[in-house]
Design an enzyme around this catalytic site. Sequence first.
Site, short mmCIF file in Angstrom:
data_model
loop_
_atom_site.label_atom_id
_atom_site.label_comp_id
_atom_site.label_asym_id
_atom_site.label_seq_id
_atom_site.Cartn_x
_atom_site.Cartn_y
_atom_site.Cartn_z
CG ASN A 174 1.03 6.28 1.84
OD1 ASN A 174 1.48 7.56 1.95
ND2 ASN A 174 1.67 5.32 1.36
CB CYS A 209 5.81 8.25 -0.53
SG CYS A 209 4.38 7.31 -1.02
CG HIS A 254 6.03 7.75 3.93
ND1 HIS A 254 5.11 8.78 3.62
CD2 HIS A 254 5.84 7.00 3.19
CE1 HIS A 254 4.49 8.27 2.68
NE2 HIS A 254 4.79 7.12 2.34
#
EC number: 2.3.1.180
Length: 323
Positions: free
Chosen positions: A280, A113, A250
């Site tokens: 996500n 990520c 994020h």
Amino acid sequence: MIRSVVRGIGSSLPRRIMKNADFEGMVETSDEWIAQRTGIRQRHIAADDETTASLGEAAARAALDAAGLTPADIDLIVLATSTPNNTFPATSVEIQNRLGMRHGFAFDMQAVCSGFVYAVTTADLYIRGGMAKRVLVIGSETFSRILDWSDRSTCVLFGDGAGALVLEAADGAGSIADRGVLAASLRSDGEHKDKLFVDGGPSTTGTIGHLRMEGREVFKHAVGMITDVIEAVFSQAGVTAEDIDWFVPHQANKRIIDASAKKLGIADEKVVVTVNVHGNTSAASVPLALSAAVADGRIKRGDLVLLEAMGGGFTWGAVLVRW
Ligand code: UT7
């Protein structure tokens, strides 16, 4: 001094939208649980003909259009992904080929990520080191391909998509009034490798494997790690939370985003949130959020923008950029 200035941004999302309610009947979950615990309401899921390379190519073309450039103007492609089309060659090289680029070079970066934050930092160093003048920095993922669709604790959280930036070398005065990447801080700590990982790979099982996560454990570390690297970036640049125009974190969980912004003292109205519509998307999450905030006119030339990510490894990092 040389600065890496944003020249254009673009994004691409798979055609199919999957709503929270679409999971009901597949796993024991509810729209209410997903929305309350994560802020997610929907995500995009790639069809068979939509891949990390095709989404990345589309985002790259959109960024080039926004920049008024063509592939001929690019020296380097850095692709952040943990879901490459193939184990090798690098998917960035496939994107280079799709763009018809017969010059320059391309490589993938794997920091899960945090990949896009790592990739922007790397591209900035190539530009400031004089090895590249214009870099396509792409985050592209198809996490739907590595999800265990029978595991409710992970399958509801992720989505697919891609975002891309064109960074270009420009002269700067060396002050924080300059446009471009102004400061960056990266961290990793493999002690946490078993809290978020894929249980397969070429050198171990010979299979692709599935994503496994101890969500509560990741959550526990996230806010502290995120705020540490942001404070490092603030001190490098000599700025405070009040100087930030836009916080583009994020997009893993709205509760993590809110807690991080609160701890740092960043006002809610400066926080860009897309986790509700994208879920996500790992390395694509920050460029997708950036792209949305540029497209709707929030982020404008000259704004001070703070990027942040944290994920598997663990890896984490923050970048400060004047748009
Ligand atoms: O991008 C990389 C970084 N990743 C992250 O930042 C993710 C970080 N973690 C999180 O966002 C959260 O921990 C989750 C959203 C994954 C989970 O939220 P939570 O509030 O930490 O819930 P939990 O894991 O403590 O689970 C609470 C309950 C459990 O049931 P019991 O043990 O209390 O009976 C779970 O089994 O919720 C259950 N649960 C679900 N229930 C309905 C887990 N997943 C689901 C689900 N639907 N999809």
